[in-house]
Design a protein around this motif. Sequence first.
Motif, PDB file in Angstrom:
ATOM      1  N   TYR A 152       0.841  -1.195   0.000  1.00 63.03           N
ATOM      2  CA  TYR A 152       0.000   0.000   0.000  1.00 63.03           C
ATOM      3  C   TYR A 152       0.872   1.238   0.000  1.00 63.03           C
ATOM      4  N   TYR A 153       0.447   2.232  -0.774  1.00 64.11           N
ATOM      5  CA  TYR A 153       1.111   3.531  -0.800  1.00 64.11           C
ATOM      6  C   TYR A 153       0.026   4.590  -0.843  1.00 64.11           C
ATOM      7  N   LYS A 154       0.023   5.472   0.149  1.00 67.90           N
ATOM      8  CA  LYS A 154      -0.992   6.527   0.272  1.00 67.90           C
ATOM      9  C   LYS A 154      -2.402   5.958   0.196  1.00 67.90           C
ATOM     10  N   GLY A 155      -2.615   4.832   0.855  1.00 67.49           N
ATOM     11  CA  GLY A 155      -3.936   4.223   0.928  1.00 67.49           C
ATOM     12  C   GLY A 155      -4.366   3.441  -0.296  1.00 67.49           C
ATOM     13  N   GLU A 156      -3.554   3.401  -1.338  1.00 63.02           N
ATOM     14  CA  GLU A 156      -3.868   2.659  -2.563  1.00 63.02           C
ATOM     15  C   GLU A 156      -3.129   1.325  -2.557  1.00 63.02           C
ATOM     16  N   GLU A 157      -3.799   0.293  -3.019  1.00 63.66           N
ATOM     17  CA  GLU A 157      -3.181  -1.022  -3.098  1.00 63.66           C
ATOM     18  C   GLU A 157      -2.503  -1.208  -4.456  1.00 63.66           C
ATOM     19  N   TYR A 158      -1.289  -1.752  -4.412  1.00 62.65           N
ATOM     20  CA  TYR A 158      -0.499  -2.050  -5.608  1.00 62.65           C
ATOM     21  C   TYR A 158       0.034  -3.461  -5.468  1.00 62.65           C
ATOM     22  N   TRP A 159       0.542  -3.998  -6.562  1.00 63.78           N
ATOM     23  CA  TRP A 159       1.245  -5.272  -6.495  1.00 63.78           C
ATOM     24  C   TRP A 159       2.357  -5.315  -7.518  1.00 63.78           C
ATOM     25  N   ILE A 160       3.340  -6.113  -7.182  1.00 64.67           N
ATOM     26  CA  ILE A 160       4.469  -6.404  -8.066  1.00 64.67           C
ATOM     27  C   ILE A 160       4.400  -7.888  -8.366  1.00 64.67           C
ATOM     28  N   SER A 161       4.561  -8.236  -9.628  1.00 63.54           N
ATOM     29  CA  SER A 161       4.589  -9.651  -9.980  1.00 63.54           C
ATOM     30  C   SER A 161       5.716  -9.905 -10.972  1.00 63.54           C
ATOM     31  N   HIS A 162       6.136 -11.163 -11.030  1.00 61.63           N
ATOM     32  CA  HIS A 162       7.198 -11.599 -11.931  1.00 61.63           C
ATOM     33  C   HIS A 162       6.710 -12.841 -12.650  1.00 61.63           C
ATOM     34  N   TYR A 163       6.836 -12.835 -13.982  1.00 60.38           N
ATOM     35  CA  TYR A 163       6.379 -13.982 -14.754  1.00 60.38           C
ATOM     36  C   TYR A 163       7.158 -14.058 -16.057  1.00 60.38           C
ATOM     37  N   ARG A 164       7.788 -15.179 -16.279  1.00 60.70           N
ATOM     38  CA  ARG A 164       8.527 -15.450 -17.525  1.00 60.70           C
ATOM     39  C   ARG A 164       9.478 -14.321 -17.915  1.00 60.70           C
ATOM     40  N   GLY A 165      10.289 -13.889 -16.977  1.00 61.82           N
ATOM     41  CA  GLY A 165      11.295 -12.876 -17.249  1.00 61.82           C
ATOM     42  C   GLY A 165      10.790 -11.452 -17.258  1.00 61.82           C
ATOM     43  N   LYS A 166       9.512 -11.246 -17.075  1.00 61.53           N
ATOM     44  CA  LYS A 166       8.925  -9.905 -17.036  1.00 61.53           C
ATOM     45  C   LYS A 166       8.520  -9.570 -15.605  1.00 61.53           C
ATOM     46  N   SER A 167       8.585  -8.305 -15.264  1.00 57.14           N
ATOM     47  CA  SER A 167       8.128  -7.815 -13.970  1.00 57.14           C
ATOM     48  C   SER A 167       7.065  -6.755 -14.209  1.00 57.14           C
ATOM     49  N   TYR A 168       6.091  -6.710 -13.311  1.00 58.04           N
ATOM     50  CA  TYR A 168       4.954  -5.810 -13.461  1.00 58.04           C
ATOM     51  C   TYR A 168       4.721  -5.047 -12.167  1.00 58.04           C
TER      52      TYR A 168
ATOM     53  N   ASP B  38      12.479   5.382  -4.972  1.00 56.68           N
ATOM     54  CA  ASP B  38      12.381   6.445  -3.964  1.00 56.68           C
ATOM     55  C   ASP B  38      11.224   6.207  -3.002  1.00 56.68           C
ATOM     56  N   ILE B  39      10.192   5.527  -3.475  1.00 57.22           N
ATOM     57  CA  ILE B  39       9.005   5.248  -2.663  1.00 57.22           C
ATOM     58  C   ILE B  39       9.208   4.019  -1.785  1.00 57.22           C
ATOM     59  N   TYR B  40      10.015   3.096  -2.220  1.00 57.27           N
ATOM     60  CA  TYR B  40      10.179   1.795  -1.563  1.00 57.27           C
ATOM     61  C   TYR B  40      10.293   1.861  -0.042  1.00 57.27           C
ATOM     62  N   PRO B  41      11.115   2.757   0.514  1.00 55.48           N
ATOM     63  CA  PRO B  41      11.239   2.782   1.986  1.00 55.48           C
ATOM     64  C   PRO B  41       9.958   3.189   2.716  1.00 55.48           C
ATOM     65  N   LYS B  42       8.998   3.774   2.021  1.00 58.45           N
ATOM     66  CA  LYS B  42       7.769   4.262   2.650  1.00 58.45           C
ATOM     67  C   LYS B  42       6.591   3.279   2.533  1.00 58.45           C
ATOM     68  N   LEU B  43       6.816   2.146   1.920  1.00 58.85           N
ATOM     69  CA  LEU B  43       5.725   1.211   1.647  1.00 58.85           C
ATOM     70  C   LEU B  43       5.284   0.440   2.872  1.00 58.85           C
ATOM     71  N   ILE B  44       3.988   0.079   2.871  1.00 57.88           N
ATOM     72  CA  ILE B  44       3.424  -0.802   3.877  1.00 57.88           C
ATOM     73  C   ILE B  44       3.156  -2.123   3.190  1.00 57.88           C
TER      74      ILE B  44
END
Length: 62
Positions: A8-24, A55-61
């Motif tokens: 979560y960042y500023k109350g919004e939900e996000y996700w990171i995924s990895h699949y077949r050499g690609k990252s999203y 730059d945002i990474y350290p602030k993530l929940i």
Amino acid sequence: MNDELNFYYKGEEYWISHYRGKSYLSRVKDQYSQEFNGYEELLEKGTIEDIKFSDIYPKLIW
């Protein structure tokens, strides 16, 4: 890896995924997604609200 990491960042939900050499980096509410050639490129070029993800990474929940 084929894994998904949600956070979560500023109350919004996000996700990171990895699949077949690609990252999203995706925002859940509207399914906006950025595609990269691996996690290193995601960390270098990914953005949230026009701010580099690295730059945002350290602030993530996780």
